[in-house]
Design an enzyme around this catalytic site. Structure first.
Site, PDB file in Angstrom:
ATOM      1  N   ASP A   1       0.854  -1.206   0.000  1.00 10.60           N
ATOM      2  CA  ASP A   1       0.000   0.000   0.000  1.00 10.60           C
ATOM      3  C   ASP A   1       0.888   1.254   0.000  1.00 10.60           C
ATOM      4  O   ASP A   1       0.843   2.079   0.911  1.00 10.60           O
ATOM      5  CB  ASP A   1      -0.953   0.006   1.196  1.00 10.60           C
ATOM      6  CG  ASP A   1      -0.250   0.040   2.552  1.00 10.60           C
ATOM      7  OD1 ASP A   1      -0.862   0.537   3.524  1.00 10.60           O
ATOM      8  OD2 ASP A   1       0.917  -0.408   2.641  1.00 10.60           O
TER       9      ASP A   1
ATOM     10  N   ASP B   1       6.768   1.139   1.899  1.00 12.63           N
ATOM     11  CA  ASP B   1       6.456   0.104   0.905  1.00 12.63           C
ATOM     12  C   ASP B   1       7.352   0.267  -0.331  1.00 12.63           C
ATOM     13  O   ASP B   1       7.803  -0.706  -0.925  1.00 12.63           O
ATOM     14  CB  ASP B   1       5.008   0.206   0.449  1.00 12.63           C
ATOM     15  CG  ASP B   1       3.999   0.082   1.565  1.00 12.63           C
ATOM     16  OD1 ASP B   1       3.860   1.059   2.331  1.00 12.63           O
ATOM     17  OD2 ASP B   1       3.388  -0.988   1.691  1.00 12.63           O
TER      18      ASP B   1
ATOM     19  N   PHE C   1      -1.140  -0.341  12.501  1.00 13.72           N
ATOM     20  CA  PHE C   1      -1.998   0.152  11.420  1.00 13.72           C
ATOM     21  C   PHE C   1      -2.474  -0.947  10.466  1.00 13.72           C
ATOM     22  O   PHE C   1      -3.669  -1.028  10.160  1.00 13.72           O
ATOM     23  CB  PHE C   1      -1.269   1.243  10.629  1.00 13.72           C
ATOM     24  CG  PHE C   1      -2.075   1.802   9.494  1.00 13.72           C
ATOM     25  CD1 PHE C   1      -1.834   1.389   8.189  1.00 13.72           C
ATOM     26  CD2 PHE C   1      -3.098   2.718   9.725  1.00 13.72           C
ATOM     27  CE1 PHE C   1      -2.592   1.899   7.131  1.00 13.72           C
ATOM     28  CE2 PHE C   1      -3.861   3.236   8.685  1.00 13.72           C
ATOM     29  CZ  PHE C   1      -3.611   2.819   7.387  1.00 13.72           C
TER      30      PHE C   1
ATOM     31  N   HIS D   1       9.571   0.426   8.237  1.00 11.92           N
ATOM     32  CA  HIS D   1       8.950  -0.856   8.552  1.00 11.92           C
ATOM     33  C   HIS D   1       9.064  -1.911   7.449  1.00 11.92           C
ATOM     34  O   HIS D   1       9.618  -2.991   7.664  1.00 11.92           O
ATOM     35  CB  HIS D   1       7.450  -0.672   8.826  1.00 11.92           C
ATOM     36  CG  HIS D   1       7.071   0.469   9.698  1.00 11.92           C
ATOM     37  ND1 HIS D   1       7.103   0.406  11.078  1.00 11.92           N
ATOM     38  CD2 HIS D   1       6.622   1.716   9.389  1.00 11.92           C
ATOM     39  CE1 HIS D   1       6.673   1.558  11.581  1.00 11.92           C
ATOM     40  NE2 HIS D   1       6.385   2.371  10.578  1.00 11.92           N
TER      41      HIS D   1
HETATM   42  O1  RIB Z   1       2.299   0.304  10.858  1.00 13.16           O
HETATM   43  C1  RIB Z   1       3.220   0.416   9.799  1.00 13.16           C
HETATM   44  C2  RIB Z   1       2.627  -0.096   8.529  1.00 13.16           C
HETATM   45  O2  RIB Z   1       1.505   0.700   8.182  1.00 13.16           O
HETATM   46  C3  RIB Z   1       3.580   0.006   7.327  1.00 13.16           C
HETATM   47  O3  RIB Z   1       3.309  -1.029   6.430  1.00 13.16           O
HETATM   48  C4  RIB Z   1       3.224   1.320   6.699  1.00 13.16           C
HETATM   49  O4  RIB Z   1       3.495   1.355   5.289  1.00 13.16           O
HETATM   50  C5  RIB Z   1       1.741   1.348   6.929  1.00 13.16           C
HETATM   51  O5  RIB Z   1       1.147   0.596   5.890  1.00 13.16           O
HETATM   52 CA    CA Z   2       2.788  -0.511   4.091  1.00 12.73          CA
END
Ligand code: RIB
Ligand code: CA
Length: 310
Positions: free
Chosen positions: A10, A15, A165, A239
């Site tokens: 996403d 990403d 998230f 992340h």
């Molecule tokens: O909580 C972090 C994640 O949420 C990551 O994948 C960031 O890109 C968002 O999608």
């Molecule tokens: Ca992501």
């Protein structure tokens, strides 16, 4: 032999680096990219995936759009971190990489059917597409080697107190995948917050001197600024590419096998990943939970991959 991979994402600043790490590292054979609504609305995450590959000069990899909304809930994009278009910061070029007309589920199915060996699925957003695919194609489960997912957390979350998230956007999808029985490695906030974007890292990426590096610096600066404003963190956590780094070299992270449940009913905790690290419940251990990151190795993988791109 390179590992065949599908990235479901996403984009989203982090990403993009997951896509670049997969495209730029010789140990990964990036077969397909699918997009999901999460950080932004589907039209943005799909456009941004195409832009990420175009900027890096990565051609010939199909990109298909997936779910425009979670399985059962309304979408709340993370514009507070990624911006209105889900890729704030740089001026965004018109992508040269086209959108594949297949749906994400169709592209995943076609890619698995065409592969001589099981494929690793690397979702870096909400698990809506992955859950939908598993429901639609139980006959293709044996063509999935494993799932390496950025999501969840062994500790606090980043949306309210406990939910992370990606799990929070679609708890039902996360619950379905966690209970699917497919080998699953979970890359949560507990490890992703070890991948902090320092000024030294930004300088290293800027010094590469190519288009991808320059674009990446603008992304990192916007991302860090958002984290500073929202969470008071000067150095944002990158992340998503940790998932790809693990697919490249398992030694880049330590993991602990544990029982994981995803909360789908909590009034205040919906999306929380309940990880029984001390085996207090005696339930079957269903997830390899990533715990510690070899930070130097991780950033070297990122810098080397960006260097290998345009
Ligand atoms: O909580 C972090 C994640 O949420 C990551 O994948 C960031 O890109 C968002 O999608
Ligand atoms: Ca992501």
């Amino acid at each position: 032999m390179p590992t065949p991979v599908i990235i479901d994402c996403d984009p989203g600043h982090d990403d993009v680096f997951a896509l670049w790490l997969a495209a730029g590292n010789p140990e990964i054979d990036l077969r397909a990219v699918t997009t999901v609504s999460g950080n932004g609305y589907l039209k943005y995450t799909t456009l941004n995936a195409r832009i990420a590959l175009s900027v890096a000069g990565v051609e010939g990899i199909p990109v298909s759009a997936g779910a425009a909304a979670p399985l059962q809930r309304e979408l709340t994009p993370a514009d507070w971190i990624h911006g209105e278009n889900a890729l704030g910061g740089p001026e965004l070029p018109t992508p040269t990489v086209p959108e594949d007309p297949r749906t994400a589920v169709q592209l995943i199915a076609d890619t698995l059917k065409a592969s001589d060996e099981p494929v690793t699925l690397i979702p870096t957003g909400p698990l809506t597409n992955i859950a939908t695919f598993l429901m639609a194609h139980p006959e293709l489960r044996d063509k999935i080697k494993e799932i390496i997912w950025m999501g969840g957390s062994t500790g606090r979350g980043n949306v309210g107190a406990y939910p992370e998230f990606n799990a929070w956007v679609d708890p039902e999808a996360a619950d379905y995948v966690v209970r699917s029985g497919i080998p699953l490695t979970m890359v949560g906030l507990n490890i992703s917050h070890q991948a902090l974007i320092t000024e030294e890292v930004i300088q290293r990426i800027g010094a590469i001197g190519n288009t991808t590096g320059a674009f990446g610096v603008e992304l990192l600066r916007f991302f860090c600024n958002s984290y500073n404003e929202v969470e008071g963190m000067l150095e944002g956590p990158l992340h998503d590419p940790i998932t790809v780094a693990i697919a490249i070299d398992r030694a880049v992270a330590t993991v602990q096998r544990a029982h994981v449940d995803v909360e789908t009913k909590g009034a205040f905790t919906s999306g929380a990943t309940c990880i029984d690290l001390h085996d207090m419940l005696g339930k079957e251990k269903n997830v390899d939970v990533a715990i510690t990151l070899d930070v130097d190795r991780f950033w070297s993988l990122i810098v080397d991959a960006v260097t290998a791109l345009d």
